[in-house]
Motif scaffolding. Structure first.
Motif, PDB file in Angstrom:
ATOM      1  N   ASP A   2    -127.002 -29.345  23.015  1.00 10.62           N
ATOM      2  CA  ASP A   2    -125.856 -28.838  22.263  1.00 10.62           C
ATOM      3  C   ASP A   2    -124.555 -29.484  22.748  1.00 10.62           C
ATOM      4  OD1 ASP A   2    -124.779 -27.438  24.457  1.00 10.62           O
ATOM      5  OD2 ASP A   2    -125.541 -25.507  23.806  1.00 10.62           O
ATOM      6  N   ARG A   3    -123.498 -29.277  21.988  1.00  9.84           N
ATOM      7  CA  ARG A   3    -122.226 -29.955  22.252  1.00  9.84           C
ATOM      8  C   ARG A   3    -121.669 -29.646  23.636  1.00  9.84           C
ATOM      9  NH1 ARG A   3    -118.321 -31.079  17.178  1.00  9.84           N
ATOM     10  NH2 ARG A   3    -119.852 -32.171  15.909  1.00  9.84           N
ATOM     11  N   GLU A   4    -121.730 -28.388  24.041  1.00  7.85           N
ATOM     12  CA  GLU A   4    -121.163 -28.022  25.349  1.00  7.85           C
ATOM     13  C   GLU A   4    -121.914 -28.705  26.491  1.00  7.85           C
ATOM     14  OE1 GLU A   4    -118.255 -26.541  25.968  1.00  7.85           O
ATOM     15  OE2 GLU A   4    -118.053 -26.579  23.792  1.00  7.85           O
ATOM     16  N   LEU A   5    -123.232 -28.783  26.386  1.00  7.53           N
ATOM     17  CA  LEU A   5    -124.015 -29.468  27.418  1.00  7.53           C
ATOM     18  C   LEU A   5    -123.703 -30.963  27.435  1.00  7.53           C
ATOM     19  CD1 LEU A   5    -127.490 -27.704  27.086  1.00  7.53           C
ATOM     20  CD2 LEU A   5    -125.825 -27.466  28.945  1.00  7.53           C
ATOM     21  N   LEU A   6    -123.535 -31.565  26.246  1.00 10.37           N
ATOM     22  CA  LEU A   6    -123.161 -32.975  26.179  1.00 10.37           C
ATOM     23  C   LEU A   6    -121.795 -33.217  26.812  1.00 10.37           C
ATOM     24  CD1 LEU A   6    -124.340 -34.033  22.615  1.00 10.37           C
ATOM     25  CD2 LEU A   6    -125.117 -35.006  24.781  1.00 10.37           C
ATOM     26  N   ILE A   7    -120.851 -32.365  26.493  1.00 17.80           N
ATOM     27  CA  ILE A   7    -119.507 -32.507  27.072  1.00 17.80           C
ATOM     28  C   ILE A   7    -119.579 -32.438  28.592  1.00 17.80           C
ATOM     29  CG2 ILE A   7    -117.261 -31.357  27.308  1.00 17.80           C
ATOM     30  CD1 ILE A   7    -117.561 -30.626  24.267  1.00 17.80           C
ATOM     31  N   GLU A   8    -120.325 -31.474  29.111  1.00 20.24           N
ATOM     32  CA  GLU A   8    -120.455 -31.341  30.567  1.00 20.24           C
ATOM     33  C   GLU A   8    -121.151 -32.559  31.179  1.00 20.24           C
ATOM     34  OE1 GLU A   8    -118.891 -29.240  32.557  1.00 20.24           O
ATOM     35  OE2 GLU A   8    -117.988 -28.556  30.676  1.00 20.24           O
ATOM     36  N   ALA A   9    -122.176 -33.086  30.506  1.00 19.09           N
ATOM     37  CA  ALA A   9    -122.876 -34.277  31.009  1.00 19.09           C
ATOM     38  C   ALA A   9    -121.929 -35.470  31.058  1.00 19.09           C
ATOM     39  CB  ALA A   9    -124.079 -34.585  30.126  1.00 19.09           C
ATOM     40  N   VAL A  10    -121.085 -35.612  30.049  1.00 19.33           N
ATOM     41  CA  VAL A  10    -120.125 -36.717  30.020  1.00 19.33           C
ATOM     42  C   VAL A  10    -119.068 -36.526  31.107  1.00 19.33           C
ATOM     43  CG1 VAL A  10    -118.299 -37.802  28.628  1.00 19.33           C
ATOM     44  CG2 VAL A  10    -120.534 -37.313  27.600  1.00 19.33           C
ATOM     45  N   LYS A  11    -118.545 -35.331  31.239  1.00 18.25           N
ATOM     46  CA  LYS A  11    -117.514 -35.059  32.255  1.00 18.25           C
ATOM     47  C   LYS A  11    -117.997 -35.395  33.658  1.00 18.25           C
ATOM     48  CE  LYS A  11    -114.666 -31.443  30.186  1.00 18.25           C
ATOM     49  NZ  LYS A  11    -114.262 -30.016  30.273  1.00 18.25           N
ATOM     50  N   ARG A  12    -119.294 -35.164  33.922  1.00 20.98           N
ATOM     51  CA  ARG A  12    -119.845 -35.451  35.255  1.00 20.98           C
ATOM     52  C   ARG A  12    -119.851 -36.942  35.588  1.00 20.98           C
ATOM     53  NH1 ARG A  12    -123.474 -31.327  33.792  1.00 20.98           N
ATOM     54  NH2 ARG A  12    -125.055 -32.831  33.173  1.00 20.98           N
ATOM     55  N   GLN A  13    -119.724 -37.793  34.570  1.00 20.06           N
ATOM     56  CA  GLN A  13    -119.820 -39.236  34.777  1.00 20.06           C
ATOM     57  C   GLN A  13    -118.486 -39.898  35.100  1.00 20.06           C
ATOM     58  OE1 GLN A  13    -122.886 -40.548  34.892  1.00 20.06           O
ATOM     59  NE2 GLN A  13    -123.518 -38.455  34.432  1.00 20.06           N
ATOM     60  N   MET A  14    -117.390 -39.142  35.056  1.00 21.43           N
ATOM     61  CA  MET A  14    -116.081 -39.795  35.118  1.00 21.43           C
ATOM     62  C   MET A  14    -115.021 -38.888  35.715  1.00 21.43           C
ATOM     63  SD  MET A  14    -115.398 -39.637  30.995  1.00 21.43           S
ATOM     64  CE  MET A  14    -116.977 -40.422  30.687  1.00 21.43           C
ATOM     65  N   PRO A  15    -113.929 -39.517  36.176  1.00 22.11           N
ATOM     66  CA  PRO A  15    -112.794 -38.703  36.629  1.00 22.11           C
ATOM     67  C   PRO A  15    -112.107 -38.014  35.448  1.00 22.11           C
ATOM     68  CG  PRO A  15    -112.395 -41.070  37.016  1.00 22.11           C
ATOM     69  CD  PRO A  15    -113.733 -40.936  36.375  1.00 22.11           C
ATOM     70  N   GLU A  16    -111.325 -36.998  35.757  1.00 21.93           N
ATOM     71  CA  GLU A  16    -110.648 -36.208  34.730  1.00 21.93           C
ATOM     72  C   GLU A  16    -109.762 -37.077  33.832  1.00 21.93           C
ATOM     73  OE1 GLU A  16    -109.401 -33.310  32.238  1.00 21.93           O
ATOM     74  OE2 GLU A  16    -111.041 -33.166  33.679  1.00 21.93           O
ATOM     75  N   LYS A  17    -109.056 -38.040  34.389  1.00 26.55           N
ATOM     76  CA  LYS A  17    -108.182 -38.903  33.580  1.00 26.55           C
ATOM     77  C   LYS A  17    -108.992 -39.663  32.527  1.00 26.55           C
ATOM     78  CE  LYS A  17    -104.757 -42.549  33.743  1.00 26.55           C
ATOM     79  NZ  LYS A  17    -104.104 -43.585  34.529  1.00 26.55           N
ATOM     80  N   ARG A  18    -110.138 -40.170  32.901  1.00 28.71           N
ATOM     81  CA  ARG A  18    -110.989 -40.884  31.936  1.00 28.71           C
ATOM     82  C   ARG A  18    -111.498 -39.916  30.880  1.00 28.71           C
ATOM     83  NH1 ARG A  18    -111.466 -45.425  29.491  1.00 28.71           N
ATOM     84  NH2 ARG A  18    -110.485 -46.114  31.413  1.00 28.71           N
ATOM     85  N   TYR A  19    -111.836 -38.691  31.291  1.00 33.69           N
ATOM     86  CA  TYR A  19    -112.306 -37.741  30.287  1.00 33.69           C
ATOM     87  C   TYR A  19    -111.200 -37.394  29.298  1.00 33.69           C
ATOM     88  CZ  TYR A  19    -114.305 -34.138  27.596  1.00 33.69           C
ATOM     89  OH  TYR A  19    -114.734 -33.435  26.508  1.00 33.69           O
ATOM     90  N   ARG A  20    -109.957 -37.318  29.753  1.00 35.64           N
ATOM     91  CA  ARG A  20    -108.846 -37.062  28.811  1.00 35.64           C
ATOM     92  C   ARG A  20    -108.783 -38.166  27.761  1.00 35.64           C
ATOM     93  NH1 ARG A  20    -106.169 -35.281  33.518  1.00 35.64           N
ATOM     94  NH2 ARG A  20    -105.014 -37.236  33.663  1.00 35.64           N
ATOM     95  N   HIS A  21    -109.006 -39.420  28.192  1.00 40.03           N
ATOM     96  CA  HIS A  21    -109.062 -40.533  27.235  1.00 40.03           C
ATOM     97  C   HIS A  21    -110.218 -40.306  26.246  1.00 40.03           C
ATOM     98  CE1 HIS A  21    -109.825 -44.487  25.523  1.00 40.03           C
ATOM     99  NE2 HIS A  21    -111.025 -44.456  26.081  1.00 40.03           N
ATOM    100  N   VAL A  22    -111.382 -39.961  26.768  1.00 37.30           N
ATOM    101  CA  VAL A  22    -112.551 -39.715  25.908  1.00 37.30           C
ATOM    102  C   VAL A  22    -112.229 -38.617  24.890  1.00 37.30           C
ATOM    103  CG1 VAL A  22    -114.926 -38.810  25.884  1.00 37.30           C
ATOM    104  CG2 VAL A  22    -114.278 -40.594  27.523  1.00 37.30           C
ATOM    105  N   ALA A  23    -111.615 -37.537  25.338  1.00 36.41           N
ATOM    106  CA  ALA A  23    -111.262 -36.449  24.420  1.00 36.41           C
ATOM    107  C   ALA A  23    -110.307 -36.940  23.333  1.00 36.41           C
ATOM    108  CB  ALA A  23    -110.654 -35.290  25.201  1.00 36.41           C
ATOM    109  N   GLY A  24    -109.381 -37.826  23.695  1.00 36.67           N
ATOM    110  CA  GLY A  24    -108.490 -38.409  22.698  1.00 36.67           C
ATOM    111  C   GLY A  24    -109.231 -39.271  21.699  1.00 36.67           C
ATOM    112  N   VAL A  25    -110.214 -40.017  22.169  1.00 35.46           N
ATOM    113  CA  VAL A  25    -111.024 -40.845  21.278  1.00 35.46           C
ATOM    114  C   VAL A  25    -111.849 -39.960  20.349  1.00 35.46           C
ATOM    115  CG1 VAL A  25    -112.847 -42.601  21.138  1.00 35.46           C
ATOM    116  CG2 VAL A  25    -111.067 -42.806  22.880  1.00 35.46           C
ATOM    117  N   VAL A  26    -112.390 -38.874  20.874  1.00 37.50           N
ATOM    118  CA  VAL A  26    -113.167 -37.938  20.051  1.00 37.50           C
ATOM    119  C   VAL A  26    -112.306 -37.402  18.911  1.00 37.50           C
ATOM    120  CG1 VAL A  26    -114.256 -35.642  20.045  1.00 37.50           C
ATOM    121  CG2 VAL A  26    -114.819 -37.284  21.847  1.00 37.50           C
ATOM    122  N   ASP A  27    -111.122 -36.910  19.245  1.00 31.29           N
ATOM    123  CA  ASP A  27    -110.235 -36.356  18.213  1.00 31.29           C
ATOM    124  C   ASP A  27    -109.836 -37.420  17.194  1.00 31.29           C
ATOM    125  OD1 ASP A  27    -110.368 -33.931  19.533  1.00 31.29           O
ATOM    126  OD2 ASP A  27    -108.396 -34.151  20.496  1.00 31.29           O
TER     127      ASP A  27
END
Length: 190
Positions: A2-27
């Protein structure tokens, strides 16, 4: 998964700053998919996964490229390209993502390719123009993306090519092929 598990799996792979970029790309990818007739769910998924391996050590990515039969020519070019192919392999292997269109969008989000699918284009462009991006020409790319996906993507590739030329770096051939294919499409539609 599910989406929440995917988000958590992605977050574990990167620092918070990179995840903020990913979230921007998603939107951004979601908006572009709606604007240009793409599949918003696939755009969401591919955008979420696009930088899965970005923060991995280069020696780990090099080993995966060599051991998993990924294109060996990647190793002759900038390490910034490696994470896309390694990421596509990793999300299939680690997360069980089997959708080839999503995997290709992850695989080609940095280089582009000839005959890019709509999803390829959306994710690649979203990566160029998400809100936290700040480089010369990004506002022009954003403006073009309001009405013309291909012209905006050509502008993105142009900015990458100019940057690489200014740095004296080699240009990955797929990027040139992707740009030229888009230019041909634009000319054919005029």
């Amino acid at each position: 998964m599910d989406r929440e598990l995917l988000i958590e799996a992605v977050k574990r792979q990167m620092p918070e700053k990179r995840y903020r970029h990913v979230a921007g790309v998603v939107d951004t990818a979601f908006v572009l998919a709606q604007r240009f007739g793409g599949d918003p769910d696939k755009a969401w998924l591919a955008a979420l996964l696009h930088d899965y391996a970005k923060a991995w050590p280069t020696d780990r990515m090099e080993r995966i490229i060599r051991e998993q039969g990924l294109p060996p020519e990647l190793l002759a070019y900038d390490k910034e390209l490696w994470h896309a192919h390694v990421g596509a392999w990793a999300v299939r292997d680690e997360l069980g993502i089997e959708d080839e269109e999503v995997l290709d969008a992850v695989r080609y989000h940095t280089s582009g390719r000839e005959n890019m699918t709509l999803l390829d284009r959306i994710v690649c462009l979203a990566d160029y123009m998400e809100p936290s991006r700040a480089f010369p020409g990004v506002e022009r790319i954003r403006k073009l993306a309001e009405t013309n996906l291909n012209e905006a993507l050509v502008a993105g590739f142009d900015s990458t090519i100019v940057h690489l030329l200014e740095k004296g770096k080699m240009i990955f051939p797929l990027t040139v092929l992707a740009r030229n294919a888009l230019v041909r499409e634009i000319r054919a539609s005029d």
